[in-house]
Design a protein around this motif. Structure first.
Motif, short mmCIF file in Angstrom:
data_model
loop_
_atom_site.label_atom_id
_atom_site.label_comp_id
_atom_site.label_asym_id
_atom_site.label_seq_id
_atom_site.Cartn_x
_atom_site.Cartn_y
_atom_site.Cartn_z
N SER A 1 0.91 -1.17 0.08
CA SER A 1 0.08 0.18 -0.06
C SER A 1 1.02 1.19 -0.07
CB SER A 1 -0.90 0.00 1.19
OG SER A 1 -0.36 -0.04 2.46
N ALA A 2 1.96 1.23 0.62
CA ALA A 2 2.98 2.43 0.65
C ALA A 2 3.60 2.66 -0.86
CB ALA A 2 3.84 2.20 1.68
N ALA A 3 3.96 1.63 -1.36
CA ALA A 3 4.39 1.73 -2.48
C ALA A 3 3.28 2.22 -3.55
CB ALA A 3 5.10 0.58 -3.08
N LEU A 4 2.16 1.74 -3.60
CA LEU A 4 1.10 2.28 -4.24
C LEU A 4 0.65 3.73 -4.21
CD1 LEU A 4 -0.86 1.17 -6.38
CD2 LEU A 4 -2.49 0.51 -4.53
N ILE A 5 0.78 4.12 -2.84
CA ILE A 5 0.46 5.43 -2.71
C ILE A 5 1.65 6.35 -3.38
CG2 ILE A 5 0.54 7.12 -0.60
CD1 ILE A 5 -1.30 4.89 0.77
N LYS A 6 2.69 5.93 -3.36
CA LYS A 6 3.94 6.73 -3.72
C LYS A 6 3.38 6.92 -5.38
CE LYS A 6 7.38 5.78 -0.40
NZ LYS A 6 9.00 5.22 -0.10
N LYS A 7 3.34 5.92 -5.82
CA LYS A 7 2.98 5.96 -7.36
C LYS A 7 2.01 6.68 -7.82
CE LYS A 7 5.05 1.49 -8.28
NZ LYS A 7 4.77 -0.05 -8.77
N LEU A 8 0.67 6.53 -7.03
CA LEU A 8 -0.37 7.45 -7.48
C LEU A 8 -0.18 8.94 -7.09
CD1 LEU A 8 -3.13 5.34 -5.36
CD2 LEU A 8 -2.78 5.57 -7.99
N ASP A 9 0.78 9.31 -6.18
CA ASP A 9 1.02 10.69 -6.02
C ASP A 9 1.80 11.14 -7.21
OD1 ASP A 9 -0.29 10.98 -3.35
OD2 ASP A 9 1.48 10.49 -2.22
N GLN A 10 2.57 10.54 -7.75
CA GLN A 10 3.16 11.00 -8.98
C GLN A 10 2.25 11.18 -10.26
OE1 GLN A 10 6.10 8.07 -9.45
NE2 GLN A 10 7.32 8.40 -7.74
N PRO B 1 -0.97 12.53 -12.60
CA PRO B 1 -1.70 13.96 -12.57
C PRO B 1 -3.08 13.71 -11.84
CG PRO B 1 -1.43 13.16 -14.66
CD PRO B 1 -0.56 11.90 -13.91
N PRO B 2 -3.66 14.84 -11.25
CA PRO B 2 -5.03 14.64 -10.64
C PRO B 2 -6.04 13.97 -11.44
CG PRO B 2 -4.07 16.90 -10.35
CD PRO B 2 -3.09 16.32 -11.33
N ASP B 3 -6.05 14.30 -12.58
CA ASP B 3 -7.41 13.48 -13.40
C ASP B 3 -7.08 11.99 -13.41
OD1 ASP B 3 -5.01 13.86 -15.07
OD2 ASP B 3 -6.26 13.92 -16.97
N LEU B 4 -5.80 11.59 -13.73
CA LEU B 4 -5.63 10.14 -13.68
C LEU B 4 -5.76 9.61 -11.99
CD1 LEU B 4 -2.56 9.52 -15.86
CD2 LEU B 4 -4.73 9.18 -16.49
N GLN B 5 -5.53 10.30 -11.21
CA GLN B 5 -5.72 9.95 -9.86
C GLN B 5 -7.43 9.61 -9.70
OE1 GLN B 5 -4.04 12.50 -6.88
NE2 GLN B 5 -2.09 11.94 -7.65
N THR B 6 -8.04 10.61 -10.12
CA THR B 6 -9.59 10.66 -10.01
C THR B 6 -10.03 9.35 -10.98
OG1 THR B 6 -9.83 13.08 -10.06
CG2 THR B 6 -11.82 11.64 -10.76
N GLN B 7 -9.55 9.03 -12.12
CA GLN B 7 -9.92 7.93 -12.81
C GLN B 7 -9.83 6.65 -12.13
OE1 GLN B 7 -11.63 7.50 -15.76
NE2 GLN B 7 -11.57 5.45 -15.20
N ILE B 8 -8.41 6.61 -11.53
CA ILE B 8 -8.04 5.42 -10.89
C ILE B 8 -8.96 5.21 -9.48
CG2 ILE B 8 -6.20 4.30 -9.07
CD1 ILE B 8 -4.38 5.62 -11.40
N GLU B 9 -9.43 6.02 -8.87
CA GLU B 9 -10.25 6.28 -7.89
C GLU B 9 -11.73 5.55 -8.10
OE1 GLU B 9 -12.19 8.70 -4.04
OE2 GLU B 9 -11.12 9.92 -5.91
N LYS B 10 -12.26 6.04 -9.32
CA LYS B 10 -13.47 5.40 -9.86
C LYS B 10 -13.16 4.15 -9.95
CE LYS B 10 -14.97 9.84 -11.86
NZ LYS B 10 -15.25 10.43 -13.11
N ASP B 11 -12.20 3.72 -10.70
CA ASP B 11 -11.87 2.13 -10.90
C ASP B 11 -11.80 1.26 -9.95
OD1 ASP B 11 -11.63 2.94 -13.76
OD2 ASP B 11 -9.40 2.77 -13.79
N VAL B 12 -11.33 1.89 -8.51
CA VAL B 12 -11.07 1.24 -7.38
C VAL B 12 -12.49 1.12 -6.78
CG1 VAL B 12 -10.12 1.29 -5.11
CG2 VAL B 12 -8.66 1.59 -7.03
N ASP B 13 -13.42 1.98 -7.05
CA ASP B 13 -14.47 1.96 -6.35
C ASP B 13 -15.47 0.88 -7.28
OD1 ASP B 13 -14.07 3.76 -4.61
OD2 ASP B 13 -15.20 5.53 -5.95
N LYS B 14 -15.16 0.73 -8.50
CA LYS B 14 -15.86 -0.24 -9.26
C LYS B 14 -15.38 -1.81 -8.76
CE LYS B 14 -16.39 2.34 -13.57
NZ LYS B 14 -15.98 2.55 -14.78
N LEU B 15 -14.24 -1.94 -8.61
CA LEU B 15 -13.66 -3.40 -8.21
C LEU B 15 -13.99 -3.41 -6.86
CD1 LEU B 15 -10.16 -2.72 -9.51
CD2 LEU B 15 -11.69 -4.38 -10.18
#
Length: 71
Positions: free
Chosen positions: A3-12, A14-28
């Motif tokens: 989870s720590a490694a994943l958070i570091k990668k997510l922080d890198q 852009p915000p629009d991709l972070q939003t998309q990933i959040e939606k994908d995680v919600d679907k999963l």
């Protein structure tokens, strides 16, 4: 820790991709929790759970009077 490694990668990202990933995680999560609840329901039911709730009449295989003209 994954989870720590994943958070570091997510922080890198852009915000629009972070939003998309959040939606994908919600679907999963929704898919996973629905699948988990379906598995729980199936394990509770099991074979033979409807025993005594379904019946057939004694004359089930007898010819129907409605079709008497066709026989």
């Amino acid at each position: 820790m994954v989870s720590a490694a994943l958070i570091k990668k997510l922080d890198q990202l852009p915000p629009d991709l972070q939003t998309q990933i959040e939606k994908d995680v919600d679907k999963l999560l929704k898919k996973f929790t629905n699948a988990e609840s379906l598995n729980d329901d199936q394990s509770v039911r099991g074979y033979g759970s409807l025993k005594g709730k379904i019946w057939m009449s004694e004359d089930f295989e007898e010819p129907l009077e409605d079709f008497k003209d066709y026989m």
